[in-house]
Design a protein around this motif. Structure first.
Motif, PDB file in Angstrom:
ATOM      1  N   LYS A 297       0.826  -1.209   0.000  1.00 63.65           N
ATOM      2  CA  LYS A 297       0.000   0.000   0.000  1.00 63.65           C
ATOM      3  C   LYS A 297       0.864   1.264   0.000  1.00 63.65           C
ATOM      4  O   LYS A 297       0.586   2.224  -0.716  1.00 63.65           O
ATOM      5  CB  LYS A 297      -0.924   0.005   1.221  1.00 63.65           C
ATOM      6  CG  LYS A 297      -2.060  -0.999   1.160  1.00 63.65           C
ATOM      7  CD  LYS A 297      -2.912  -0.936   2.422  1.00 63.65           C
ATOM      8  CE  LYS A 297      -4.070  -1.905   2.371  1.00 63.65           C
ATOM      9  NZ  LYS A 297      -4.910  -1.857   3.605  1.00 63.65           N
ATOM     10  N   VAL A 298       1.937   1.242   0.795  1.00 62.69           N
ATOM     11  CA  VAL A 298       2.791   2.427   0.928  1.00 62.69           C
ATOM     12  C   VAL A 298       3.665   2.625  -0.309  1.00 62.69           C
ATOM     13  O   VAL A 298       3.756   3.728  -0.858  1.00 62.69           O
ATOM     14  CB  VAL A 298       3.677   2.320   2.187  1.00 62.69           C
ATOM     15  CG1 VAL A 298       4.719   3.429   2.212  1.00 62.69           C
ATOM     16  CG2 VAL A 298       2.815   2.368   3.443  1.00 62.69           C
ATOM     17  N   ASN A 299       4.305   1.542  -0.773  1.00 64.62           N
ATOM     18  CA  ASN A 299       5.324   1.680  -1.814  1.00 64.62           C
ATOM     19  C   ASN A 299       4.811   1.503  -3.236  1.00 64.62           C
ATOM     20  O   ASN A 299       5.463   1.957  -4.178  1.00 64.62           O
ATOM     21  CB  ASN A 299       6.454   0.677  -1.553  1.00 64.62           C
ATOM     22  CG  ASN A 299       7.250   1.003  -0.315  1.00 64.62           C
ATOM     23  OD1 ASN A 299       8.156   1.820  -0.339  1.00 64.62           O
ATOM     24  ND2 ASN A 299       6.891   0.363   0.797  1.00 64.62           N
ATOM     25  N   ALA A 313      -7.414  -5.434  -6.548  1.00 68.94           N
ATOM     26  CA  ALA A 313      -7.530  -4.935  -7.921  1.00 68.94           C
ATOM     27  C   ALA A 313      -6.156  -4.705  -8.547  1.00 68.94           C
ATOM     28  O   ALA A 313      -5.935  -5.003  -9.727  1.00 68.94           O
ATOM     29  CB  ALA A 313      -8.340  -3.641  -7.941  1.00 68.94           C
ATOM     30  N   ALA A 314      -5.216  -4.190  -7.757  1.00 67.66           N
ATOM     31  CA  ALA A 314      -3.874  -3.909  -8.284  1.00 67.66           C
ATOM     32  C   ALA A 314      -3.074  -5.185  -8.524  1.00 67.66           C
ATOM     33  O   ALA A 314      -2.297  -5.270  -9.480  1.00 67.66           O
ATOM     34  CB  ALA A 314      -3.121  -2.998  -7.322  1.00 67.66           C
ATOM     35  N   LEU A 315      -3.279  -6.182  -7.665  1.00 63.64           N
ATOM     36  CA  LEU A 315      -2.518  -7.428  -7.778  1.00 63.64           C
ATOM     37  C   LEU A 315      -3.091  -8.372  -8.828  1.00 63.64           C
ATOM     38  O   LEU A 315      -2.367  -9.150  -9.442  1.00 63.64           O
ATOM     39  CB  LEU A 315      -2.477  -8.156  -6.427  1.00 63.64           C
ATOM     40  CG  LEU A 315      -1.654  -7.514  -5.316  1.00 63.64           C
ATOM     41  CD1 LEU A 315      -1.913  -8.237  -3.997  1.00 63.64           C
ATOM     42  CD2 LEU A 315      -0.167  -7.553  -5.656  1.00 63.64           C
ATOM     43  N   ASN A 320      -0.362 -13.134  -5.848  1.00 68.81           N
ATOM     44  CA  ASN A 320       0.740 -12.343  -6.402  1.00 68.81           C
ATOM     45  C   ASN A 320       1.391 -11.421  -5.377  1.00 68.81           C
ATOM     46  O   ASN A 320       2.410 -10.784  -5.687  1.00 68.81           O
ATOM     47  CB  ASN A 320       0.237 -11.495  -7.574  1.00 68.81           C
ATOM     48  CG  ASN A 320      -0.217 -12.343  -8.744  1.00 68.81           C
ATOM     49  OD1 ASN A 320       0.307 -13.430  -8.964  1.00 68.81           O
ATOM     50  ND2 ASN A 320      -1.199 -11.864  -9.493  1.00 68.81           N
ATOM     51  N   LEU A 321       0.824 -11.321  -4.183  1.00 70.76           N
ATOM     52  CA  LEU A 321       1.336 -10.369  -3.188  1.00 70.76           C
ATOM     53  C   LEU A 321       2.793 -10.636  -2.850  1.00 70.76           C
ATOM     54  O   LEU A 321       3.634  -9.724  -2.879  1.00 70.76           O
ATOM     55  CB  LEU A 321       0.478 -10.419  -1.919  1.00 70.76           C
ATOM     56  CG  LEU A 321       0.953  -9.522  -0.764  1.00 70.76           C
ATOM     57  CD1 LEU A 321       0.877  -8.054  -1.158  1.00 70.76           C
ATOM     58  CD2 LEU A 321       0.121  -9.789   0.502  1.00 70.76           C
ATOM     59  N   PHE A 322       3.106 -11.888  -2.521  1.00 71.96           N
ATOM     60  CA  PHE A 322       4.458 -12.220  -2.064  1.00 71.96           C
ATOM     61  C   PHE A 322       5.489 -11.916  -3.148  1.00 71.96           C
ATOM     62  O   PHE A 322       6.482 -11.209  -2.916  1.00 71.96           O
ATOM     63  CB  PHE A 322       4.517 -13.694  -1.665  1.00 71.96           C
ATOM     64  CG  PHE A 322       5.573 -13.998  -0.624  1.00 71.96           C
ATOM     65  CD1 PHE A 322       5.380 -15.001   0.306  1.00 71.96           C
ATOM     66  CD2 PHE A 322       6.761 -13.293  -0.560  1.00 71.96           C
ATOM     67  CE1 PHE A 322       6.348 -15.296   1.264  1.00 71.96           C
ATOM     68  CE2 PHE A 322       7.735 -13.576   0.384  1.00 71.96           C
ATOM     69  CZ  PHE A 322       7.517 -14.578   1.301  1.00 71.96           C
TER      70      PHE A 322
END
Length: 494
Positions: A297-299, A313-315, A320-322
């Motif tokens: 969220k920050v970067n 939505a972004a991933l 895919n997060l990791f």
């Protein structure tokens, strides 16, 4: 992330695997490939700690927190009860009968038809489950390495499955135990270093990190508010009890480590110690998931208070997060390297263990080669079965790649609910009811149960908007037990 870091991690890990395989291949001709009773319980326990953790755990569990919070721990609390049943009920039973493959119990209790049915359901269960787990890792490796060199996905599968086949082809269960020990050490090191890296990247000290995780809504663990949801506590808890009994206690892959101990008492200790540490490791992965989501969220989104739906939505997929976070430019090289080393340890060890278990079960339970052959002939049969299992796994991975549309951890447990349910039902009925049944008709009951479970799941959703979660496993097992009750021989009733 440079692909050379990934390749270095893979090369180092496989180098260690082949060293282990070389030293553990001694005296594995014939029956010794399938295991013996010489493993110290502490080694079996260390191996068991990481045995249920695969590449799916690395990739999918941290991403789960985005949509499901810490609800996975509800199931792990159920696991604790299930592991006690395994340690105090199943392990003594298997040692008493001196089983190499646990499905030998089904022949003693029912007959050869039921034995083969249980073995075939294990084959389907393990082949699908192991392939799904390994598929996730192959996708990550494809994105991080192979795609950057223009290498197609099918070549990725051939290379990775081929390497796994080579290192497991000699050592058998002994190799599995020592590679699982290495895997556990790599896992713990990797997840701890990744947490420290996230903590530093977010500017936290240990105290502020703990507060940030606890205060984050995604760290919610207990869900008592809506029984219709899949995250409802009692559904997760009860499903966890029977899920771990089925997928660990009645799974040749998981039990082959514990059955290598000297006796049932030592085996039981390895089960319980492994269960406690598994809970701790999974908790660390979930904590890491919260930190990674905050870091993303920050970067990436540039908004620390962004909604979780924006993250999804972004991933595109929470799986895919990791890989997205770990491949970002701000991550230290040592964290990236250890992440890949841990991922390799989790993935290749799990796939290798599955290949060994599938080879054992298919050779002993389905071909019954141990009763027909001995010595060099048995070893020859085992080798071609082992090669066939590797080919099947590669093919299933390619099929799953074509149809996958959900997070992998859910796919694994959904498949387990359908395929392990009949195995659970067979063992449960055999222990609770001693009446003989019509053995040749048992396959009908086992095939009908998943079909009826699917229809019931669909009807409950349609009629009551009730979402059947992982309790589907228990429903499946109950259908099998009802079917077995109908197959009791009439002259056996009192």
């Amino acid at each position: 992330m440079t692909p050379w870091i990934v390749l270095a991690a893979i090369a180092i890990y496989f180098g260690l695997l082949f060293v282990i395989s070389h030293f553990s291949k001694r005296n594995t001709e014939g029956g010794n490939f399938f295991g013996n009773h010489k493993t110290p319980w502490i080694i079996a326990a260390i191996a068991a700690m990481g045995a249920p953790i695969s590449g799916v755990t690395f990739i999918s569990v941290p991403g789960m927190v985005v949509t499901k919070g810490f609800s996975y721990l509800e199931m792990l609390l159920g696991f604790a009860v299930g592991y006690a049943v395994i340690a105090y009920v199943l392990v003594p039973l298997f040692y008493k009968k001196n089983l190499t493959s646990i499905y030998g119990y089904l022949e003693d209790r029912y007959g050869s038809s039921t034995h083969s049915t249980g073995a075939w359901f294990f084959f389907i269960s393990k082949m699908l489950g192991a392939s799904v787990r390994f598929f996730v890792v192959c996708i990550v490796l494809q994105n991080l390495v192979f795609a950057q060199f223009g290498i197609p996905f099918v070549f990725n599968i051939i290379v990775t499955v081929g390497l796994i086949f080579l290192y497991t082809s000699q050592g058998g269960v002994k190799t599995v135990i020592w590679t699982d020990t290495l895997k556990t050490l790599c896992l713990v090191s990797a997840v701890v270093i990744c947490i420290v890296s996230m903590m530093q990247g977010l500017g936290f000290n240990f105290g502020s990190m703990c507060k940030s995780v606890v205060d984050d809504p995604s760290s919610r663990m207990f869900f008592f508010d809506n029984p219709k949801e899949g995250t409802y506590f009692w559904k997760q808890f009860i499903a966890g009890i029977f899920m771990v009994i089925a997928t660990t206690g009645l799974d040749q892959d998981m039990m082959q480590r514990n059955l290598s101990c000297k006796n049932s008492k030592e085996s039981g200790k390895s089960v319980l110690v492994g269960a406690v540490v598994q809970f701790i490791i999974i908790s660390l992965f979930l904590i890491l998931g919260v930190l990674m989501m905050q870091y993303f969220k920050v970067n990436t989104l540039g908004n620390a208070s962004a909604a979780n739906s924006e993250v999804v939505a972004a991933l595109g997929s929470t799986d895919n997060l990791f890989s997205t976070v770990i491949s970002s430019t701000g991550m230290p090289v040592v964290a990236v390297f250890l992440f890949m080393l841990g991922l390799c340890a989790a993935s290749y060890s799990t796939a290798g263990s599955a290949l060994t278990a599938l080879t054992t079960s298919f050779t002993i339970d389905i071909l019954k080669a141990d009763k027909k052959d001995g010595g060099a002939k048995l070893d020859k049969t085992r080798k071609w079965v082992h090669a066939s299992m590797a080919v099947c796994m590669g093919a299933v991975i390619l099929v799953f790649n074509a149809i996958n549309n959900q997070d992998a951890i859910s796919a694994v447990y959904l498949l387990a609910s359908y395929t392990y349910g009949p195995i659970l039902g067979l063992f449960a009925f055999g222990m609770l009811c001693k009446a003989p049944v019509r053995d040749k008709l048992v396959p009908i009951a086992c095939i009908a149960a998943p079909v009826l479970s699917y229809l019931l799941k669909w009807w409950l959703k349609w009629a009551f908007d009730y979402t059947v979660g992982f309790e589907l496993l228990l429903i499946n097992a109950v259908f099998v037990m009802l079917g077995m009750a109908l197959l009791i021989k009439k002259d056996a009733k009192k």
